[in-house]
Scaffold this motif. Structure first.
Motif, PDB file in Angstrom:
ATOM      1  N   MET A  14       0.622  -1.339   0.240  1.00  0.00           N
ATOM      2  CA  MET A  14       0.037   0.026  -0.010  1.00  0.00           C
ATOM      3  C   MET A  14       0.726   1.227   0.019  1.00  0.00           C
ATOM      4  SD  MET A  14      -2.975  -1.013  -0.161  1.00  0.00           S
ATOM      5  CE  MET A  14      -4.396  -1.184   0.572  1.00  0.00           C
ATOM      6  N   ASP A  15       2.117   1.261   0.901  1.00  0.00           N
ATOM      7  CA  ASP A  15       2.862   2.488   0.972  1.00  0.00           C
ATOM      8  C   ASP A  15       3.363   2.713  -0.419  1.00  0.00           C
ATOM      9  OD1 ASP A  15       2.428   2.849   3.865  1.00  0.00           O
ATOM     10  OD2 ASP A  15       4.223   1.619   4.131  1.00  0.00           O
ATOM     11  N   ARG A  16       3.816   1.701  -1.165  1.00  0.00           N
ATOM     12  CA  ARG A  16       4.381   1.751  -2.657  1.00  0.00           C
ATOM     13  C   ARG A  16       3.132   2.293  -3.551  1.00  0.00           C
ATOM     14  NH1 ARG A  16       4.168  -1.112  -7.220  1.00  0.00           N
ATOM     15  NH2 ARG A  16       3.528  -3.008  -5.986  1.00  0.00           N
ATOM     16  N   LEU A  17       2.044   2.079  -3.648  1.00  0.00           N
ATOM     17  CA  LEU A  17       1.186   2.425  -4.359  1.00  0.00           C
ATOM     18  C   LEU A  17       0.646   3.754  -4.055  1.00  0.00           C
ATOM     19  CD1 LEU A  17      -1.284  -0.833  -4.251  1.00  0.00           C
ATOM     20  CD2 LEU A  17       0.352  -0.029  -6.138  1.00  0.00           C
ATOM     21  N   GLN A  18       0.780   4.109  -2.881  1.00  0.00           N
ATOM     22  CA  GLN A  18       0.478   5.444  -2.399  1.00  0.00           C
ATOM     23  C   GLN A  18       1.683   6.408  -2.921  1.00  0.00           C
ATOM     24  OE1 GLN A  18      -0.226   5.592   1.667  1.00  0.00           O
ATOM     25  NE2 GLN A  18      -2.099   6.897   1.198  1.00  0.00           N
ATOM     26  N   ALA A  19       2.773   5.918  -2.798  1.00  0.00           N
ATOM     27  CA  ALA A  19       3.958   6.850  -3.275  1.00  0.00           C
ATOM     28  C   ALA A  19       3.979   7.006  -4.759  1.00  0.00           C
ATOM     29  CB  ALA A  19       5.410   6.100  -2.850  1.00  0.00           C
ATOM     30  N   GLU A  20       3.457   5.963  -5.467  1.00  0.00           N
ATOM     31  CA  GLU A  20       3.384   6.038  -6.894  1.00  0.00           C
ATOM     32  C   GLU A  20       2.067   6.918  -7.409  1.00  0.00           C
ATOM     33  OE1 GLU A  20       3.349   1.966  -8.129  1.00  0.00           O
ATOM     34  OE2 GLU A  20       5.508   1.840  -7.625  1.00  0.00           O
ATOM     35  N   LYS A  21       1.274   7.093  -6.382  1.00  0.00           N
ATOM     36  CA  LYS A  21       0.027   7.976  -6.504  1.00  0.00           C
ATOM     37  C   LYS A  21      -1.173   6.947  -7.357  1.00  0.00           C
ATOM     38  CE  LYS A  21       1.752  12.512  -6.225  1.00  0.00           C
ATOM     39  NZ  LYS A  21       1.852  12.461  -4.720  1.00  0.00           N
ATOM     40  N   ARG A  22      -0.907   5.780  -7.165  1.00  0.00           N
ATOM     41  CA  ARG A  22      -1.831   4.753  -7.959  1.00  0.00           C
ATOM     42  C   ARG A  22      -2.923   4.370  -6.894  1.00  0.00           C
ATOM     43  NH1 ARG A  22       2.095   0.634 -10.896  1.00  0.00           N
ATOM     44  NH2 ARG A  22       0.201  -0.244 -10.992  1.00  0.00           N
ATOM     45  N   LEU A  23      -2.797   4.473  -5.533  1.00  0.00           N
ATOM     46  CA  LEU A  23      -3.679   4.201  -4.648  1.00  0.00           C
ATOM     47  C   LEU A  23      -4.745   5.344  -4.729  1.00  0.00           C
ATOM     48  CD1 LEU A  23      -4.718   2.153  -2.636  1.00  0.00           C
ATOM     49  CD2 LEU A  23      -3.322   3.107  -0.782  1.00  0.00           C
ATOM     50  N   LYS A  24      -5.824   5.007  -5.016  1.00  0.00           N
ATOM     51  CA  LYS A  24      -6.880   6.326  -5.071  1.00  0.00           C
ATOM     52  C   LYS A  24      -7.828   6.246  -3.800  1.00  0.00           C
ATOM     53  CE  LYS A  24      -5.108   7.240  -9.025  1.00  0.00           C
ATOM     54  NZ  LYS A  24      -4.456   8.195  -9.072  1.00  0.00           N
ATOM     55  N   MET A  25      -8.263   5.039  -3.565  1.00  0.00           N
ATOM     56  CA  MET A  25      -9.226   5.197  -2.257  1.00  0.00           C
ATOM     57  C   MET A  25      -8.849   4.000  -1.474  1.00  0.00           C
ATOM     58  SD  MET A  25     -12.808   6.611  -3.435  1.00  0.00           S
ATOM     59  CE  MET A  25     -12.925   6.099  -5.155  1.00  0.00           C
ATOM     60  N   PHE A  26      -9.162   3.915  -0.086  1.00  0.00           N
ATOM     61  CA  PHE A  26      -9.049   2.552   0.588  1.00  0.00           C
ATOM     62  C   PHE A  26      -9.603   2.851   2.156  1.00  0.00           C
ATOM     63  CE2 PHE A  26      -5.353   5.008   1.802  1.00  0.00           C
ATOM     64  CZ  PHE A  26      -5.161   4.764   3.011  1.00  0.00           C
ATOM     65  N   GLY A  27      -9.962   1.840   2.615  1.00  0.00           N
ATOM     66  CA  GLY A  27     -10.640   1.712   3.813  1.00  0.00           C
ATOM     67  C   GLY A  27     -11.395   0.396   4.320  1.00  0.00           C
ATOM     68  N   PRO A  28     -11.747   0.586   5.697  1.00  0.00           N
ATOM     69  CA  PRO A  28     -12.578  -0.711   6.185  1.00  0.00           C
ATOM     70  C   PRO A  28     -14.228  -0.597   5.678  1.00  0.00           C
ATOM     71  CG  PRO A  28     -12.019   0.748   7.797  1.00  0.00           C
ATOM     72  CD  PRO A  28     -11.310   1.291   6.901  1.00  0.00           C
ATOM     73  N   PHE A  29     -14.792  -1.635   5.703  1.00  0.00           N
ATOM     74  CA  PHE A  29     -16.289  -1.609   5.518  1.00  0.00           C
ATOM     75  C   PHE A  29     -16.744  -1.388   6.982  1.00  0.00           C
ATOM     76  CE2 PHE A  29     -15.620  -5.086   2.270  1.00  0.00           C
ATOM     77  CZ  PHE A  29     -15.578  -4.242   1.227  1.00  0.00           C
ATOM     78  N   SER A  30     -17.842  -0.592   7.126  1.00  0.00           N
ATOM     79  CA  SER A  30     -18.332  -0.095   8.285  1.00  0.00           C
ATOM     80  C   SER A  30     -18.957  -1.100   9.157  1.00  0.00           C
ATOM     81  CB  SER A  30     -19.467   0.956   8.123  1.00  0.00           C
ATOM     82  OG  SER A  30     -20.626   0.186   7.199  1.00  0.00           O
ATOM     83  N   ASP A  31     -19.344  -2.593   8.469  1.00  0.00           N
ATOM     84  CA  ASP A  31     -19.608  -3.667   9.364  1.00  0.00           C
ATOM     85  C   ASP A  31     -18.567  -4.493   9.711  1.00  0.00           C
ATOM     86  OD1 ASP A  31     -18.927  -4.971   6.942  1.00  0.00           O
ATOM     87  OD2 ASP A  31     -20.923  -5.837   6.722  1.00  0.00           O
ATOM     88  N   ALA A  32     -17.381  -3.983   9.568  1.00  0.00           N
ATOM     89  CA  ALA A  32     -15.981  -4.694   9.755  1.00  0.00           C
ATOM     90  C   ALA A  32     -15.831  -5.939   9.320  1.00  0.00           C
ATOM     91  CB  ALA A  32     -15.933  -4.974  11.560  1.00  0.00           C
ATOM     92  N   THR A  33     -16.356  -6.201   8.376  1.00  0.00           N
ATOM     93  CA  THR A  33     -16.288  -7.513   7.430  1.00  0.00           C
ATOM     94  C   THR A  33     -15.057  -7.583   6.531  1.00  0.00           C
ATOM     95  OG1 THR A  33     -17.766  -6.913   5.895  1.00  0.00           O
ATOM     96  CG2 THR A  33     -18.673  -8.062   7.857  1.00  0.00           C
ATOM     97  N   GLY A  34     -14.393  -6.509   6.291  1.00  0.00           N
ATOM     98  CA  GLY A  34     -13.209  -6.314   5.625  1.00  0.00           C
ATOM     99  C   GLY A  34     -12.821  -4.850   5.090  1.00  0.00           C
ATOM    100  N   GLY A  35     -12.507  -4.885   3.888  1.00  0.00           N
ATOM    101  CA  GLY A  35     -12.441  -3.589   3.357  1.00  0.00           C
ATOM    102  C   GLY A  35     -11.965  -3.653   1.924  1.00  0.00           C
ATOM    103  N   ALA A  36     -11.649  -2.457   1.507  1.00  0.00           N
ATOM    104  CA  ALA A  36     -11.474  -2.318  -0.242  1.00  0.00           C
ATOM    105  C   ALA A  36     -10.443  -1.069  -0.443  1.00  0.00           C
ATOM    106  CB  ALA A  36     -12.823  -2.129  -0.821  1.00  0.00           C
TER     107      ALA A  36
END
Length: 59
Positions: free
Chosen positions: A1-23
């Motif tokens: 994730m750090d590499r993708l952020q540094a490359e400006k390729r990670l656009k959005m991320f976060g957990p689901f509100s029901d705590a079943t995972g994330g995207a």
């Protein structure tokens, strides 16, 4: 994730509100590249999480 952020390729991320995972949303040249990145995710590689890849056609 750090590499993708540094490359400006990670656009959005976060957990689901029901705590079943994330995207996360990444920018890649192809679905194959997205699959390579997704399968390299430590949670996916360890079998702790499932990977689903969707192409998002923005308008």
């Amino acid at each position: 994730m750090d590499r993708l952020q540094a490359e400006k390729r990670l656009k959005m991320f976060g957990p689901f509100s029901d705590a079943t995972g994330g995207a996360y949303v990444i920018e890649t040249a192809s679905l194959e590249e997205a699959a390579e990145i997704g399968h390299a995710d430590p949670l996916v590689a360890s079998g702790s999480s499932e990977l689903t890849i969707k192409e998002w056609k923005l308008k």
